[in-house]
Design an enzyme around this catalytic site. Structure first.
Site, PDB file in Angstrom:
ATOM      1  N   PHE A 121       0.870  -1.168   0.000  1.00 37.16           N
ATOM      2  CA  PHE A 121       0.000   0.000   0.000  1.00 37.16           C
ATOM      3  C   PHE A 121       0.905   1.216   0.000  1.00 37.16           C
ATOM      4  CE2 PHE A 121      -2.703   3.083   2.361  1.00 37.16           C
ATOM      5  CZ  PHE A 121      -3.926   2.939   1.719  1.00 37.16           C
ATOM      6  N   TRP A 166       8.362   5.115   3.472  1.00 36.96           N
ATOM      7  CA  TRP A 166       7.760   4.387   4.588  1.00 36.96           C
ATOM      8  C   TRP A 166       6.709   3.396   4.077  1.00 36.96           C
ATOM      9  CZ3 TRP A 166      11.438   6.503   6.989  1.00 36.96           C
ATOM     10  CH2 TRP A 166      11.629   7.876   7.028  1.00 36.96           C
ATOM     11  N   ILE A 167       7.021   2.727   2.969  1.00 36.41           N
ATOM     12  CA  ILE A 167       6.073   1.805   2.352  1.00 36.41           C
ATOM     13  C   ILE A 167       6.381   0.383   2.814  1.00 36.41           C
ATOM     14  CG2 ILE A 167       5.076   0.976   0.203  1.00 36.41           C
ATOM     15  CD1 ILE A 167       4.674   4.011   0.869  1.00 36.41           C
ATOM     16  N   GLU A 373      -0.454   4.225   9.557  1.00 29.79           N
ATOM     17  CA  GLU A 373      -1.894   4.261   9.267  1.00 29.79           C
ATOM     18  C   GLU A 373      -2.594   5.387  10.032  1.00 29.79           C
ATOM     19  OE1 GLU A 373      -4.081   0.576   8.851  1.00 29.79           O
ATOM     20  OE2 GLU A 373      -2.202  -0.535   8.695  1.00 29.79           O
TER      21      GLU A 373
END
Length: 394
Positions: A121, A166-167, A373
């Site tokens: 994501f 930051w994946i 998140e």
């Protein structure tokens, strides 16, 4: 086994409790040894394959929010790496499930379910982490001219240029759900979602060395080609695709945190009940007993709020209260887990600081969920915004 949508969320049924117990045993017995053989900060494909063989990745596509929470909490209790591997698959693949075309789902989801295909994501950027609506990855129309989906589609597609950071699962994923600015409007209204296979020309990445042992990296897009067939949902509606995913997964991030808190709490109760000090056991000291009681109370409160948020999502995912409940659940659970793990380390003393100790591991794991998140500050902003919106609309 039937789903859990009918549960009130406050008192689990016998079948739910039994399923959770089986998951904890599976995590400790089969998944933990595979996790220990993996390299920290790298995708553990044997672990993913085991999750697929056990049918747990399939649950990502068939579970309601409450069942997803029970799954993540139970795995986190016995093997945080297995929980994270499963959750990252869900985060990367859920937009394909909900917004992808039949062709996209048929091409990619069977591999995700089996643990053969790694999903990611890709929302955050170096300058747009918590403020996801400020992302700058550009989707430039191939045909030139106006910056909009219509001109892009007419010219055959877009070129992606910019960076993501930051994946999770980058740069080892097999495909990425990528959010880029196509320019239909300002802010969030000009963002589209794309499914980008990892082998697209112009796409590169590198791993980042992080405190938590998760596979996390950065991505560089140098004119990466994407076409109308790569869109997830409608042009300019990508922010909604991202929020749909996050509203589902935020309560289950809380469940991940609750699983860690419960593991730390159980370890602390066992330790303080057996460790002798000052002529008795640690648990006989009022200061210790009261601290353990506080840890237990906060953990239970967080668990119940997570279940309530998940139950609300299952009852009506489109309800205006879902974002607020999800934010509350993630906020309280992740902050609670940090508190519980920190105090568990304190009550164990130097023993918990030794590399390889459960609490040393949890201490490194527990910090990240307060940021990813949506950081705790973002959750508080969401909660306050929703509360004041309700007042204005009353």
């Amino acid at each position: 086994m039937t789903g859990f949508a009918g549960s009130a969320g406050f008192a689990l049924g016998a079948d739910q409790e039994e399923w959770c117990a089986r998951l904890r045993a599976l995590a400790a017995g089969r998944l933990r040894p595979l996790a220990e053989k993996g390299e920290p900060g790298r995708v553990n494909r044997p672990l993913l394959a085991a999750l697929g063989e056990e049918g747990l990745l399939e649950r990502l596509f068939t579970s309601g929010a409450l069942e997803l929470c029970l799954l993540r909490e139970s795995l986190a209790y016995g093997c945080t790496e297995a929980e994270t591997a499963l959750a990252l698959q869900g985060l990367g693949a859920h937009p394909v499930l909900r917004s992808g075309s039949d062709r996209q789902r048929e091409r990619w989801l069977p591999g995700v379910r089996a643990g053969r295909t790694v999903a990611a994501f890709a929302l955050s950027e170096p300058g747009a982490g918590s403020d996801a609506g400020a992302l700058t990855l550009e989707a430039r129309p191939e045909s030139g001219g106006a910056s909009g989906a219509g001109s892009g589609a007419a010219g055959g597609g877009w070129r992606l240029s910019g960076e993501k950071c930051w994946i999770s699962n980058a740069p080892e994923a097999d495909f990425y759900t990528v959010f880029a600015r196509t320019g239909e409007g300002p802010g969030a209204r000009g963002i589209s979602a794309f499914l980008v296979p990892a082998d697209r020309p112009g796409l590169s990445g590198e791993a980042l060395d992080m405190l938590s042992p998760h596979p996390i990296g950065s991505l560089a897009f140098d004119g990466v080609p994407v076409g109308p067939d790569d869109l997830l949902g409608e042009p300019g509606r990508g922010f909604g695709v991202a929020m749909d995913t996050l509203n589902l997964f935020r309560p289950s991030v809380g469940a991940f945190a609750v699983g860690m808190a419960r593991a730390a709490l159980d370890a602390t109760v066992a330790h303080t009940a057996a460790r002798t000090a000052f002529g008795g056991v640690l648990g006989d000291l009022q200061a210790v007993a009261h601290r353990v009681a506080e840890m237990a109370t906060r953990t239970e409160a967080a668990r119940l709020l997570v279940y309530a948020a998940a139950g609300a999502y299952d009852a009506d995912a489109g309800s205006a209260q879902v974002p607020r409940r999800a934010a509350m659940a993630k906020l309280l659970a992740t902050e609670t887990a940090q508190y519980v793990v920190d105090h568990a380390v304190q009550l164990h003393g130097a023993l918990a600081l030794r590399r390889g100790h459960l609490l040393e591991h949890l201490y490194r794991e527990v910090r990240a969920p307060r940021i990813y998140e949506g950081a705790s500050e973002v959750q508080r902003t969401i909660i306050a915004k929703e509360l004041y919106r309700e007042v204005r609309e009353a």
